[in-house]
Scaffold this motif. Sequence first.
Motif, PDB file in Angstrom:
ATOM      1  N   LEU A   1      -4.835 -13.265 -21.061  1.00 13.80           N
ATOM      2  CA  LEU A   1      -5.547 -12.066 -20.618  1.00 13.80           C
ATOM      3  C   LEU A   1      -4.837 -11.389 -19.448  1.00 13.80           C
ATOM      4  O   LEU A   1      -4.691 -10.165 -19.415  1.00 13.80           O
ATOM      5  CB  LEU A   1      -6.971 -12.430 -20.196  1.00 13.80           C
ATOM      6  CG  LEU A   1      -8.080 -12.319 -21.241  1.00 13.80           C
ATOM      7  CD1 LEU A   1      -9.402 -12.761 -20.623  1.00 13.80           C
ATOM      8  CD2 LEU A   1      -8.207 -10.916 -21.784  1.00 13.80           C
ATOM      9  N   LYS A   2      -4.393 -12.195 -18.489  1.00 14.19           N
ATOM     10  CA  LYS A   2      -3.743 -11.622 -17.309  1.00 14.19           C
ATOM     11  C   LYS A   2      -2.454 -10.904 -17.685  1.00 14.19           C
ATOM     12  O   LYS A   2      -2.179  -9.787 -17.207  1.00 14.19           O
ATOM     13  CB  LYS A   2      -3.451 -12.705 -16.280  1.00 14.19           C
ATOM     14  CG  LYS A   2      -2.932 -12.138 -14.956  1.00 14.19           C
ATOM     15  CD  LYS A   2      -2.743 -13.220 -13.925  1.00 14.19           C
ATOM     16  CE  LYS A   2      -2.411 -12.634 -12.551  1.00 14.19           C
ATOM     17  NZ  LYS A   2      -1.367 -11.618 -12.563  1.00 14.19           N
TER      18      LYS A   2
ATOM     19  N   PRO B   1     -13.196 -15.793 -19.631  1.00 17.71           N
ATOM     20  CA  PRO B   1     -12.819 -16.870 -20.561  1.00 17.71           C
ATOM     21  C   PRO B   1     -13.800 -18.035 -20.597  1.00 17.71           C
ATOM     22  O   PRO B   1     -14.264 -18.436 -21.671  1.00 17.71           O
ATOM     23  CB  PRO B   1     -11.438 -17.293 -20.046  1.00 17.71           C
ATOM     24  CG  PRO B   1     -10.883 -16.054 -19.426  1.00 17.71           C
ATOM     25  CD  PRO B   1     -12.053 -15.392 -18.772  1.00 17.71           C
TER      26      PRO B   1
ATOM     27  N   SER C   1      -6.909 -17.373 -19.791  1.00 17.32           N
ATOM     28  CA  SER C   1      -6.740 -16.563 -18.590  1.00 17.32           C
ATOM     29  C   SER C   1      -5.307 -16.053 -18.468  1.00 17.32           C
ATOM     30  O   SER C   1      -5.065 -14.903 -18.086  1.00 17.32           O
ATOM     31  CB  SER C   1      -7.112 -17.376 -17.343  1.00 17.32           C
ATOM     32  OG  SER C   1      -8.489 -17.669 -17.322  1.00 17.32           O
TER      33      SER C   1
ATOM     34  N   VAL D   1     -10.213 -11.935 -15.533  1.00 16.95           N
ATOM     35  CA  VAL D   1      -9.546 -13.202 -15.840  1.00 16.95           C
ATOM     36  C   VAL D   1     -10.353 -14.380 -15.310  1.00 16.95           C
ATOM     37  O   VAL D   1     -10.414 -15.434 -15.946  1.00 16.95           O
ATOM     38  CB  VAL D   1      -8.128 -13.190 -15.238  1.00 16.95           C
ATOM     39  CG1 VAL D   1      -7.509 -14.576 -15.243  1.00 16.95           C
ATOM     40  CG2 VAL D   1      -7.240 -12.219 -16.001  1.00 16.95           C
TER      41      VAL D   1
END
Length: 397
Positions: free
Chosen positions: A374-375, A119, A371, A115
């Motif tokens: 994605l997290k 990105p 982020s 993360v």
Amino acid sequence: MTSAPLLTKPSLLRRRSAGRAATAAERRPKRPRLYALDGMRLFAALSVLSFHWTAYVGIGGVWQGVTPKQVLPLVNRMAAYGWLGVELFFVISGFVICMSCWGKRPGEFFVSRVVRLYPAYWAGIALTSLVVLNLKQFARSGAGDGLDAKTILGNLTMLQTPLGMRHVDGVYWTLWVEMRFYLLFAIVVATGLTYRKVVAFCGIWTVFAVLAPQAGIPLLTTMAMPNESPFFIAGVGMFLIYKFGQNLLLWGIVGFSWILALTRLDAIKDTYVNVLGHPLSWNVMAAAVTMAFALVLGAALGLFDWVQWKWLTVAGALTYPLYLIHQEIGWTLIHFLLTKHFGVKAALGTALVTVLLAAWLIHRLVERPLSKVLKTALDRSMSTLRSVSDESAPGKP
């Protein structure tokens, strides 16, 4: 009948003493946020930028007859050592990685690194490729050579170095160094971070880093990183001082790493001497490395706890995207401005404001939202992985 209990007492006492030390560390008042580290990150990034923009002037096709060496001779001489900002980055990284993953499971460590790194990196690759390929007349000579779809895709993995591919931007070489540090530290995270294990990690890595060049085993040298490891190890040692308090052992880790870092300077500087075309002073380099160690150590000891300027958080957030886009895009922009009859100072100032703005846009429009996505997705994946692993564990019906 009494000898066995007597033999176990010393080890029992040691365990109790270690437990009391750890408990005491946990009971310490929470330290304020280390805003100073954010400021150090920005300082390191600007140092590297100054090297590429005002010292590394032999760039084909960029400067239009007049260079910073002629217009800003003092800045040019100082910026010749700006590449040492990378070494400051490595010390900070050792400190911050150890701090950010303390108490986390391996999956959480993995998610946090993905993360944090990818990105902004993907945005940097996209923007740099777009600029270099579409503004070839202003880009550095050769910047677009071999920059095809396969190379760009390979760079997206951040593994272009072991894949034998060129970097979209030359500054990406440091990311492979960082990734190797993460891979090594992940071994400790996987076993559960403790004071003792991290100290052992510092010692073992130091030994392998010193022996690797003589072993003649390329893979060992690649992973031991003899040139870069002292900086990471020192940062880890400084974090242990920050968390558990100073003692002779931790000072020894930091001091020994500092000595090793100084001994590796001649090996590190050769690349920069080649591109600069003039010698560099070992004394100046040693002073800069010592300052880098002293700055982060000062933060660990609480000397900068008074720095509570919240704007430094923004400065720290801009550092990574700024680092990713400043070189090739910066040179292209400077060349463009010089062809529009900007003076060297005006071109450098305008380019700096532009890349800072672009870094802020990457952070706000790409890094932060992507982020979060994605997290969330990776956390869900790790949760599934853990639950399935628990269900299939031996002894489960």
